[in-house]
Design an enzyme around this catalytic site. Structure first.
Site, mmCIF file in Angstrom:
data_model
loop_
_atom_site.group_PDB
_atom_site.id
_atom_site.type_symbol
_atom_site.label_atom_id
_atom_site.label_comp_id
_atom_site.label_asym_id
_atom_site.label_seq_id
_atom_site.Cartn_x
_atom_site.Cartn_y
_atom_site.Cartn_z
ATOM 1 N N LYS A 1 0.842 -1.193 0.000
ATOM 2 C CA LYS A 1 0.000 0.000 0.000
ATOM 3 C C LYS A 1 0.882 1.250 0.000
ATOM 4 C CE LYS A 1 -0.506 0.046 5.051
ATOM 5 N NZ LYS A 1 -1.465 0.069 6.180
ATOM 6 N N MET B 1 13.643 24.256 3.259
ATOM 7 C CA MET B 1 12.900 23.594 2.191
ATOM 8 C C MET B 1 13.815 22.754 1.307
ATOM 9 S SD MET B 1 10.528 25.225 -0.837
ATOM 10 C CE MET B 1 9.180 25.703 0.249
ATOM 11 N N TYR C 1 17.418 29.336 9.521
ATOM 12 C CA TYR C 1 16.255 30.098 9.971
ATOM 13 C C TYR C 1 16.145 30.081 11.491
ATOM 14 C CZ TYR C 1 14.588 30.249 5.155
ATOM 15 O OH TYR C 1 14.468 30.476 3.807
ATOM 16 N N ARG D 1 -11.309 0.619 14.417
ATOM 17 C CA ARG D 1 -11.259 1.286 13.122
ATOM 18 C C ARG D 1 -12.282 0.598 12.217
ATOM 19 N NH1 ARG D 1 -5.108 2.106 11.196
ATOM 20 N NH2 ARG D 1 -5.404 -0.109 10.775
#
Length: 356
Positions: free
Chosen positions: A35, A301, A253, A130
């Site tokens: 999957k 990024m 950053y 679930r």
């Protein structure tokens, strides 16, 4: 020349890991779980390497059809079953096995016009809440399905919420035994953790996922260190710049890292837009020219910065392993507060992938 980042898929490691699974559950057949595009590895890249499996298990109808049209003849299991009654026509056409977890699916099977019976995996809610029928509902659902001419072979299926815990199967297995009372039926219960660590849950079919790709179901690499499993995906890049810091200089950053003394750092062509976890903190392991070191500062990024103190020989063009054989994906995931599953599946489309 293209950006140096690349993900490498080791097909021999996949074959080896399937062998490890068979050794762990020698009396069971194997559904290889592919999957999420084979956990980010690519179904086209794993299909041949896993050709010795007994069947493939996945979610998307499109991926199941792709396998059939590429020549896969063995069973294919739809783990979440079908989502609309019309899907049954495709299940019939492509001879897929479907899970059934709701009454509306039983009604859809009763109303469908099929060319031949389809095989069913009846889902038991083992307490995870679930999908699936509660234990006291299973016998009724089983009998309804068994009475339908559209239904072929039937198997009881369940999943576990806490199989990494040595005591995690006690209550769920009791629920499954309650559900199976009076039913003489094959069972498929074991996920990766059960396949490795709970032979009492192996039964007829096991459904390994993450272990096929060489990572730990517990999220801790040490838990599978003696298993023989091999990492399948390696994410690698190169250093594209070097900075010489002085004491007090900040990096990236927010200046989340500041040098305490003179220090060389390398800038690596990899960032969160490539699938590297943005929340990976200073200290996350990385390997430069075969030497273990660490990430420093915030993940950008397109770039990360790494400490070159342990590897003074490193410079522009030096090889960097973000995860793979030397840096385990579980180690990176743990540092970032996630699991190896997510990192595999989050590999970005812009990252070139090569199979070896």
């Amino acid at each position: 020349m293209s950006r140096p980042i690349v993900a490498t898929i080791n097909q021999q490691a996949l074959r080896h890991n399937l062998t490890v699974v068979r050794q762990a559950a020698p009396a069971s057949r194997v559904w290889s779980v592919v999957k999420a595009n084979a956990y980010g590895h690519g179904i086209d890249r794993v299909r041949d390497a896993l050709s010795a499996t007994d069947g493939f298990a996945l979610l998307n109808m499109e991926e199941a059809i792709q396998l059939r049209e590429q020549g896969w003849k063995k069973p294919i299991l739809l783990l979440e079953g079908f989502f609309h009654p019309d899907d049954l026509q495709l299940i019939d056409r492509y001879r897929l096995t479907t899970s059934v977890h709701s009454n509306w699916q039983i009604n859809a099977l009763a109303a469908a016009r099929l060319s031949a019976p389809v095989d069913i995996y009846l889902k038991v809610n083992s307490g995870m809440n679930r999908l699936g029928f509660r234990p006291e509902q299973v016998n009724s659902a089983w009998q309804k399905l068994r009475a339908l001419s559209n239904v072929g072979e039937m198997t009881l299926m369940a999943h576990f919420a806490d199989a990494e815990n040595p005591e995690g199967l006690i209550d769920p297995l009791q629920r499954i035994e309650q559900a199976a009372e009076g039913l003489n039926c094959p069972r498929s219960l074991s996920n990766s953790a059960c396949t490795l660590w709970h032979p009492e849950a192996h039964f007829d079919w096991v459904r390994p996922g993450i272990v096929l790709y060489g990572a730990s179901p517990s999220g801790d690499w040490q838990d599978i260190a003696g298993s023989g499993l091999q990492p399948v995906m390696t994410l690698s890049s190169e250093i594209i710049a070097v900075q010489q810091l002085q004491a007090g200089d900040g990096v990236g950053y927010g200046y989340r890292y500041r040098a305490s003394s003179a220090q060389r750092i390398g800038v690596v062509a990899c960032g969160y837009a490539d699938g590297y976890p943005r929340h990976a903190p200073t200290g996350t392991p990385v390997c430069v020219d075969g030497v273990m070191t660490q990430v420093v500062g915030a993940i950008s990024m397109d770039m990360i910065t790494v400490d070159l103190t342990p590897c003074p020989q490193a410079g522009i063009g030096s090889a960097v392993e973000l995860w793979g054989e030397q840096v385990k994906i579980d180690q990176v995931a743990k540092a970032a507060g996630t699991v190896g599953y997510e990192l595999m599946c989050a590999l970005a489309p812009r990252v070139p992938v090569r199979a070896i």
